[in-house]
Design a protein around this motif. Structure first.
Motif, PDB file in Angstrom:
ATOM      1  N   UNK A 268       0.811  -1.213   0.000  1.00  0.00           N
ATOM      2  CA  UNK A 268       0.000   0.000   0.000  1.00  0.00           C
ATOM      3  C   UNK A 268       0.850   1.272   0.000  1.00  0.00           C
ATOM      4  N   UNK A 269       2.031   1.213   0.627  1.00  0.00           N
ATOM      5  CA  UNK A 269       2.880   2.409   0.708  1.00  0.00           C
ATOM      6  C   UNK A 269       3.833   2.560  -0.474  1.00  0.00           C
ATOM      7  N   UNK A 270       3.712   1.677  -1.468  1.00  0.00           N
ATOM      8  CA  UNK A 270       4.580   1.769  -2.660  1.00  0.00           C
ATOM      9  C   UNK A 270       4.186   2.984  -3.495  1.00  0.00           C
ATOM     10  N   UNK A 271       5.176   3.755  -3.875  1.00  0.00           N
ATOM     11  CA  UNK A 271       4.926   4.923  -4.730  1.00  0.00           C
ATOM     12  C   UNK A 271       4.967   4.493  -6.190  1.00  0.00           C
ATOM     13  N   UNK A 272       3.924   4.872  -6.922  1.00  0.00           N
ATOM     14  CA  UNK A 272       3.817   4.501  -8.330  1.00  0.00           C
ATOM     15  C   UNK A 272       4.110   5.693  -9.229  1.00  0.00           C
ATOM     16  N   UNK A 273       4.957   5.478 -10.212  1.00  0.00           N
ATOM     17  CA  UNK A 273       5.231   6.490 -11.235  1.00  0.00           C
ATOM     18  C   UNK A 273       4.882   5.856 -12.576  1.00  0.00           C
ATOM     19  N   UNK A 274       3.746   6.281 -13.140  1.00  0.00           N
ATOM     20  CA  UNK A 274       3.161   5.570 -14.274  1.00  0.00           C
ATOM     21  C   UNK A 274       2.989   6.453 -15.504  1.00  0.00           C
ATOM     22  N   UNK A 275       3.217   5.857 -16.668  1.00  0.00           N
ATOM     23  CA  UNK A 275       2.931   6.527 -17.925  1.00  0.00           C
ATOM     24  C   UNK A 275       4.169   6.982 -18.680  1.00  0.00           C
ATOM     25  N   UNK A 276       3.925   7.488 -19.876  1.00  0.00           N
ATOM     26  CA  UNK A 276       5.029   7.814 -20.791  1.00  0.00           C
ATOM     27  C   UNK A 276       5.888   8.989 -20.329  1.00  0.00           C
ATOM     28  N   UNK A 277       5.420   9.762 -19.349  1.00  0.00           N
ATOM     29  CA  UNK A 277       6.248  10.864 -18.850  1.00  0.00           C
ATOM     30  C   UNK A 277       7.487  10.346 -18.130  1.00  0.00           C
ATOM     31  N   UNK A 278       7.512   9.025 -17.825  1.00  0.00           N
ATOM     32  CA  UNK A 278       8.658   8.433 -17.135  1.00  0.00           C
ATOM     33  C   UNK A 278       9.490   7.514 -18.034  1.00  0.00           C
ATOM     34  N   UNK A 279       9.306   7.606 -19.331  1.00  0.00           N
ATOM     35  CA  UNK A 279      10.115   6.794 -20.252  1.00  0.00           C
ATOM     36  C   UNK A 279      11.566   7.258 -20.194  1.00  0.00           C
ATOM     37  N   UNK A 280      12.469   6.297 -19.957  1.00  0.00           N
ATOM     38  CA  UNK A 280      13.872   6.616 -19.684  1.00  0.00           C
ATOM     39  C   UNK A 280      14.746   6.564 -20.935  1.00  0.00           C
ATOM     40  N   UNK A 281      14.576   7.552 -21.772  1.00  0.00           N
ATOM     41  CA  UNK A 281      15.329   7.657 -23.023  1.00  0.00           C
ATOM     42  C   UNK A 281      16.600   8.468 -22.785  1.00  0.00           C
ATOM     43  N   UNK A 282      17.642   8.112 -23.489  1.00  0.00           N
ATOM     44  CA  UNK A 282      18.907   8.846 -23.369  1.00  0.00           C
ATOM     45  C   UNK A 282      18.700  10.321 -23.720  1.00  0.00           C
ATOM     46  N   UNK A 283      19.296  11.233 -22.942  1.00  0.00           N
ATOM     47  CA  UNK A 283      19.116  12.673 -23.194  1.00  0.00           C
ATOM     48  C   UNK A 283      19.499  13.136 -24.594  1.00  0.00           C
ATOM     49  N   UNK A 284      20.343  12.382 -25.288  1.00  0.00           N
ATOM     50  CA  UNK A 284      20.746  12.795 -26.638  1.00  0.00           C
ATOM     51  C   UNK A 284      19.562  12.770 -27.607  1.00  0.00           C
ATOM     52  N   UNK A 285      18.508  11.979 -27.273  1.00  0.00           N
ATOM     53  CA  UNK A 285      17.313  11.967 -28.112  1.00  0.00           C
ATOM     54  C   UNK A 285      16.561  13.291 -28.019  1.00  0.00           C
ATOM     55  N   UNK A 286      16.593  13.913 -26.845  1.00  0.00           N
ATOM     56  CA  UNK A 286      15.947  15.217 -26.681  1.00  0.00           C
ATOM     57  C   UNK A 286      16.674  16.263 -27.512  1.00  0.00           C
ATOM     58  N   UNK A 287      18.001  16.208 -27.513  1.00  0.00           N
ATOM     59  CA  UNK A 287      18.789  17.148 -28.317  1.00  0.00           C
ATOM     60  C   UNK A 287      18.483  16.975 -29.797  1.00  0.00           C
ATOM     61  N   UNK A 288      18.344  15.728 -30.238  1.00  0.00           N
ATOM     62  CA  UNK A 288      18.032  15.460 -31.643  1.00  0.00           C
ATOM     63  C   UNK A 288      16.605  15.885 -31.963  1.00  0.00           C
ATOM     64  N   UNK A 289      15.717  15.680 -31.021  1.00  0.00           N
ATOM     65  CA  UNK A 289      14.320  16.055 -31.198  1.00  0.00           C
ATOM     66  C   UNK A 289      14.180  17.562 -31.424  1.00  0.00           C
ATOM     67  N   UNK A 290      14.982  18.340 -30.710  1.00  0.00           N
ATOM     68  CA  UNK A 290      14.921  19.795 -30.835  1.00  0.00           C
ATOM     69  C   UNK A 290      15.324  20.293 -32.226  1.00  0.00           C
TER      70      UNK A 290
END
Length: 339
Positions: free
Chosen positions: A143-165
């Motif tokens: 019950x006390x487990x913290x859940x972090x759910x959904x695509x906002x937590x997808x762990x992609x390498x930061x270089x993808x963000x630079x390329x995305x920009x």
């Protein structure tokens, strides 16, 4: 501060679990956090990738007995005389019994999960799948487990963000010329060669951009194929894969971390798998319009595949809509939120 990662990669498992844990470890390194990787000695384990990222690791014996696996983990912690504040588990076969044995050796036990099928004894659980609800874990975590759910937590390498920009606001889908092809790093099933040849026979105008891993088993065949056909460009070790991917209009291949990397860069894709458990997740993504999911590869006939590709390549509206949905769903900043 010390963190232990318990994660595997192999010909059968693929490399996605290891890749995302390495992404986390590299970000933690910037914050002076020490990471240790524990991996079973499985065929296809990408040790070169760990060495390339200058990460500490120990190879433990391969076993399907995860009580023994837990004892090996405890032994490592004791012998190293470390006190890991967090142990991170990224593994489909590890569940509650393993975690109960190891939990007493850490302040927080974190599970990275994609399936929501097994019980877990953990403090934090991360599930990065689109649309996953907390209700899925009602009877699976404390019950006390913290859940972090959904695509906002997808762990992609930061270089993808630079390329995305750097991406243009619009992509011309009037004529498909550049297609990214990826069937997992090691491609135990030999799909890279099979589908590259099939695509080139039926769509000679295409240029195929292939990515393979350090232990890709058909490297000799790939070199022979590319020497005969200038329409094939390939990289090994997945180096600069974000640049290779962003140079393509669409992608074809298997799911995994690459599913989210394709989406982060707004690449419409045709995806099919080799494992039945992938169906539920990918059917949902297909329903949301983030990819076209064909199901398990063993049920796909070549003529049907070519017909699907033909229709997919011609549907400019579908491709544009899919690109926009992908970009909206995965912003590439998940790893910072996890950190």
């Amino acid at each position: 501060m010390d963190i232990v990662f318990r994660v595997d990669s192999s010909n059968k498992i693929g490399g996605g679990h290891l890749t995302r844990c390495i992404n986390i470890a590299n970000e933690l390194k910037k914050r002076k956090v020490n990471s240790y990787f524990l991996c079973q000695d499985r065929v296809g384990l990408d040790i070169k990738l760990l060495n390339k990222n200058l990460l500490k690791f120990k190879i433990i014996p391969e076993t399907n007995n995860f009580t023994d696996d837990a004892l090996e983990t405890i032994k490592f912690i004791s012998e190293k005389n470390i006190n890991p504040q967090i142990i991170i588990v990224d593994h489909y076969e590890i569940e509650e019994s393993w975690e109960k044995l190891v939990k007493k050796y850490t302040s927080k036990l974190t599970v990275i999960d994609d399936l929501a099928q097994k019980r877990h004894h953990c403090d934090i659980l991360i599930n990065q799948v689109l649309g996953v609800k907390a209700s899925k874990y009602k009877n699976l975590v404390p019950k006390n487990c913290k859940l972090f759910l959904g695509t906002k937590y997808i762990m992609i390498h930061p270089k993808f963000v630079l390329e995305r920009d750097k991406l243009p606001k619009k992509i011309d889908f009037a004529e498909i010329k550049d297609v990214h092809v990826f069937f997992s790093s090691n491609d135990h099933n030999g799909l890279t060669i099979k589908y590259s040849e099939l695509l080139l026979r039926n769509f000679p105008e295409l240029c195929l951009h292939l990515s393979v891993g350090n232990y890709f088993k058909d490297l000799k065949k790939l070199k022979e194929l590319s020497s005969k056909n200038k329409k094939i460009k390939w990289i090994q070790n997945n180096s600069n894969i974000e640049k290779q991917l962003s140079s393509c209009q669409i992608a074809i291949g298997t799911p995994g971390m690459m599913t989210w990397e394709r989406a982060c860069l707004g690449i419409p894709s045709i995806q099919f798998g080799t494992k039945d458990f992938q169906d539920d997740i990918l059917e949902q993504l297909s329903k949301y319009g983030l990819c076209l999911w064909l199901g398990n590869e063993k049920y796909i006939e070549e003529k049907k595949f070519i017909k699907i590709c033909t229709n997919f390549f011609k549907d400019k509206n579908l491709l544009s809509e899919m690109r926009n949905k992908c970009l909206k769903s995965v912003d590439g900043k998940g790893i910072q939120r996890v950190i």
